[in-house]
Motif scaffolding. Structure first.
Motif, PDB file in Angstrom:
ATOM      1  N   ASP A   9      53.158  16.434 -30.686  1.00  0.00           N
ATOM      2  CA  ASP A   9      52.438  15.361 -30.008  1.00  0.00           C
ATOM      3  C   ASP A   9      50.981  15.814 -29.953  1.00  0.00           C
ATOM      4  OD1 ASP A   9      51.182  13.663 -28.233  1.00  0.00           O
ATOM      5  OD2 ASP A   9      52.637  13.933 -26.614  1.00  0.00           O
ATOM      6  N   LEU A  10      50.147  15.247 -30.800  1.00  0.00           N
ATOM      7  CA  LEU A  10      48.770  15.714 -30.920  1.00  0.00           C
ATOM      8  C   LEU A  10      47.902  15.368 -29.717  1.00  0.00           C
ATOM      9  CD1 LEU A  10      48.240  15.114 -34.734  1.00  0.00           C
ATOM     10  CD2 LEU A  10      48.670  17.277 -33.548  1.00  0.00           C
ATOM     11  N   SER A  11      48.454  14.653 -28.742  1.00  0.00           N
ATOM     12  CA  SER A  11      47.731  14.428 -27.482  1.00  0.00           C
ATOM     13  C   SER A  11      48.088  15.499 -26.448  1.00  0.00           C
ATOM     14  CB  SER A  11      48.030  13.026 -26.929  1.00  0.00           C
ATOM     15  OG  SER A  11      49.382  12.938 -26.517  1.00  0.00           O
ATOM     16  N   SER A  47      41.359  16.150 -34.019  1.00  0.00           N
ATOM     17  CA  SER A  47      40.926  14.753 -33.972  1.00  0.00           C
ATOM     18  C   SER A  47      41.157  14.072 -35.323  1.00  0.00           C
ATOM     19  CB  SER A  47      39.457  14.642 -33.557  1.00  0.00           C
ATOM     20  OG  SER A  47      38.614  15.295 -34.490  1.00  0.00           O
ATOM     21  N   GLY A  48      40.915  14.804 -36.409  1.00  0.00           N
ATOM     22  CA  GLY A  48      41.147  14.221 -37.730  1.00  0.00           C
ATOM     23  C   GLY A  48      42.607  13.884 -37.964  1.00  0.00           C
ATOM     24  N   LEU A  49      43.486  14.816 -37.610  1.00  0.00           N
ATOM     25  CA  LEU A  49      44.925  14.552 -37.745  1.00  0.00           C
ATOM     26  C   LEU A  49      45.352  13.401 -36.842  1.00  0.00           C
ATOM     27  CD1 LEU A  49      46.370  18.184 -37.844  1.00  0.00           C
ATOM     28  CD2 LEU A  49      46.304  16.545 -39.745  1.00  0.00           C
ATOM     29  N   SER A  50      44.827  13.382 -35.621  1.00  0.00           N
ATOM     30  CA  SER A  50      45.190  12.329 -34.660  1.00  0.00           C
ATOM     31  C   SER A  50      44.748  10.956 -35.134  1.00  0.00           C
ATOM     32  CB  SER A  50      44.565  12.623 -33.298  1.00  0.00           C
ATOM     33  OG  SER A  50      45.061  13.816 -32.765  1.00  0.00           O
ATOM     34  N   GLU A  51      43.582  10.905 -35.759  1.00  0.00           N
ATOM     35  CA  GLU A  51      43.038   9.626 -36.196  1.00  0.00           C
ATOM     36  C   GLU A  51      43.642   9.151 -37.514  1.00  0.00           C
ATOM     37  OE1 GLU A  51      38.812  10.237 -36.245  1.00  0.00           O
ATOM     38  OE2 GLU A  51      38.775  10.644 -34.081  1.00  0.00           O
ATOM     39  N   HIS A  52      44.210  10.061 -38.271  1.00  0.00           N
ATOM     40  CA  HIS A  52      44.807   9.665 -39.549  1.00  0.00           C
ATOM     41  C   HIS A  52      46.123   8.945 -39.252  1.00  0.00           C
ATOM     42  CE1 HIS A  52      46.537   9.824 -43.544  1.00  0.00           C
ATOM     43  NE2 HIS A  52      45.312  10.066 -43.985  1.00  0.00           N
ATOM     44  N   PRO A  53      46.284   7.718 -39.698  1.00  0.00           N
ATOM     45  CA  PRO A  53      47.426   6.913 -39.248  1.00  0.00           C
ATOM     46  C   PRO A  53      48.795   7.366 -39.748  1.00  0.00           C
ATOM     47  CG  PRO A  53      46.174   5.753 -40.923  1.00  0.00           C
ATOM     48  CD  PRO A  53      45.390   6.991 -40.587  1.00  0.00           C
ATOM     49  N   THR A  54      48.856   8.248 -40.733  1.00  0.00           N
ATOM     50  CA  THR A  54      50.172   8.605 -41.270  1.00  0.00           C
ATOM     51  C   THR A  54      50.562  10.054 -40.989  1.00  0.00           C
ATOM     52  OG1 THR A  54      49.388   9.280 -43.465  1.00  0.00           O
ATOM     53  CG2 THR A  54      49.845   6.917 -43.124  1.00  0.00           C
ATOM     54  N   THR A  55      49.812  10.741 -40.128  1.00  0.00           N
ATOM     55  CA  THR A  55      50.066  12.156 -39.833  1.00  0.00           C
ATOM     56  C   THR A  55      51.397  12.360 -39.121  1.00  0.00           C
ATOM     57  OG1 THR A  55      47.702  12.592 -39.625  1.00  0.00           O
ATOM     58  CG2 THR A  55      49.196  14.181 -38.591  1.00  0.00           C
ATOM     59  N   ILE A  56      52.151  13.339 -39.613  1.00  0.00           N
ATOM     60  CA  ILE A  56      53.375  13.810 -38.940  1.00  0.00           C
ATOM     61  C   ILE A  56      53.324  15.332 -39.012  1.00  0.00           C
ATOM     62  CG2 ILE A  56      55.890  13.767 -38.848  1.00  0.00           C
ATOM     63  CD1 ILE A  56      55.773  11.294 -40.737  1.00  0.00           C
ATOM     64  N   ALA A  70      54.596  22.458 -40.392  1.00  0.00           N
ATOM     65  CA  ALA A  70      54.628  21.591 -41.571  1.00  0.00           C
ATOM     66  C   ALA A  70      53.765  20.380 -41.239  1.00  0.00           C
ATOM     67  CB  ALA A  70      56.048  21.158 -41.905  1.00  0.00           C
ATOM     68  N   THR A  71      52.666  20.249 -41.953  1.00  0.00           N
ATOM     69  CA  THR A  71      51.772  19.108 -41.773  1.00  0.00           C
ATOM     70  C   THR A  71      52.082  18.120 -42.895  1.00  0.00           C
ATOM     71  OG1 THR A  71      50.086  20.591 -40.921  1.00  0.00           O
ATOM     72  CG2 THR A  71      49.375  18.374 -41.532  1.00  0.00           C
ATOM     73  N   CYS A  72      52.463  16.919 -42.510  1.00  0.00           N
ATOM     74  CA  CYS A  72      52.933  15.924 -43.470  1.00  0.00           C
ATOM     75  C   CYS A  72      52.174  14.611 -43.288  1.00  0.00           C
ATOM     76  CB  CYS A  72      54.417  15.643 -43.244  1.00  0.00           C
ATOM     77  SG  CYS A  72      55.472  17.103 -43.231  1.00  0.00           S
ATOM     78  N   PHE A  73      52.210  13.828 -44.348  1.00  0.00           N
ATOM     79  CA  PHE A  73      51.588  12.509 -44.310  1.00  0.00           C
ATOM     80  C   PHE A  73      52.508  11.510 -44.996  1.00  0.00           C
ATOM     81  CE2 PHE A  73      48.261  15.658 -44.255  1.00  0.00           C
ATOM     82  CZ  PHE A  73      47.540  15.273 -43.132  1.00  0.00           C
ATOM     83  N   ARG A  74      52.638  10.349 -44.373  1.00  0.00           N
ATOM     84  CA  ARG A  74      53.393   9.279 -45.020  1.00  0.00           C
ATOM     85  C   ARG A  74      52.579   8.718 -46.166  1.00  0.00           C
ATOM     86  NH1 ARG A  74      56.269   4.942 -41.181  1.00  0.00           N
ATOM     87  NH2 ARG A  74      56.165   3.904 -43.180  1.00  0.00           N
ATOM     88  N   GLY A  75      53.273   8.407 -47.220  1.00  0.00           N
ATOM     89  CA  GLY A  75      52.681   7.731 -48.365  1.00  0.00           C
ATOM     90  C   GLY A  75      53.569   6.555 -48.712  1.00  0.00           C
ATOM     91  N   ILE A  85      57.299  10.858 -47.694  1.00  0.00           N
ATOM     92  CA  ILE A  85      56.576  11.859 -46.913  1.00  0.00           C
ATOM     93  C   ILE A  85      56.122  12.955 -47.859  1.00  0.00           C
ATOM     94  CG2 ILE A  85      56.768  13.708 -45.194  1.00  0.00           C
ATOM     95  CD1 ILE A  85      58.486  11.914 -43.493  1.00  0.00           C
ATOM     96  N   ASN A  86      54.813  13.250 -47.801  1.00  0.00           N
ATOM     97  CA  ASN A  86      54.240  14.353 -48.552  1.00  0.00           C
ATOM     98  C   ASN A  86      54.006  15.514 -47.587  1.00  0.00           C
ATOM     99  OD1 ASN A  86      51.435  15.819 -49.438  1.00  0.00           O
ATOM    100  ND2 ASN A  86      52.798  15.391 -51.136  1.00  0.00           N
ATOM    101  N   ILE A  87      54.509  16.675 -47.953  1.00  0.00           N
ATOM    102  CA  ILE A  87      54.302  17.887 -47.167  1.00  0.00           C
ATOM    103  C   ILE A  87      53.002  18.508 -47.661  1.00  0.00           C
ATOM    104  CG2 ILE A  87      55.237  20.131 -46.502  1.00  0.00           C
ATOM    105  CD1 ILE A  87      58.045  18.945 -47.294  1.00  0.00           C
TER     106      ILE A  87
END
Length: 163
Positions: A9-11, A47-56, A70-75, A85-87
């Motif tokens: 939870d990035l908050s 902040s960059g990860l939080s603002e990126h809409p597909t961050t997991i 593991a920093t992932c992004f939805r594609g 999901i891209n790791i």
């Protein structure tokens, strides 16, 4: 050893500190870039990860102490017309490698991917990292495309189909 895998939870300030600590450790690792994060990255990563809409982001904790990330992004796969999901970053503390933490992170990622209807997982791994390539291969990833990278000895794009 009581390993817990959780979706960050990035908050949450504790999760923010854990993400920064793990990314700093990964950046210092020879399979990262062998240097710490830049001051800019330290100041702007959360902040960059939080603002990126597909961050997991998934964290591995050993008795509440961060030991993996593991920093992932939805594609989106246009051919399958489904998400993926891209790791992007995958790291386990060297002192705890070989204890199954990487597999636990991969299972958490796969479970999340299946939960949100993804068709596959993807990642890139350096050719000069046979340990990581072995972990990914045993988990079901297969080489899909080869792209040369002069500094890292080349990279492999690997995917694990989920459907």
């Amino acid at each position: 050893m009581a390993i817990e895998i959780l979706k960050a939870d990035l908050s949450n300030p504790d999760h923010q500190c854990a993400v920064l600590a793990m990314m700093e450790a990964y950046s210092c690792d020879p399979m990262g870039d062998g240097h710490g994060l830049s001051d800019y990255a330290k100041e702007n990563l959360i902040s960059g990860l939080s603002e990126h809409p597909t961050t997991i982001v998934f964290l591995a904790l050993d008795n509440k102490t961060p030991c993996g990330i593991a920093t992932c992004f939805r594609g989106f796969s246009t051919f399958a017309a489904k998400p993926l999901i891209n790791i992007s970053d995958f790291f386990v503390e060297p002192r705890l490698r070989g204890k199954g933490i990487g597999n636990q992170l991969l299972f958490a990622i796969e479970n999340e991917a299946r939960r949100i209807g993804c068709c596959k997982l993807s990642l890139e791994v350096q050719e000069n990292n046979p340990v990581a390539r072995g972990i990914y291969t045993r988990f079901g990833f297969q080489q899909a495309v080869y792209a040369a990278d002069s500094d890292g000895g080349g990279s492999q794009y690997m995917v694990k189909q989920l459907t």
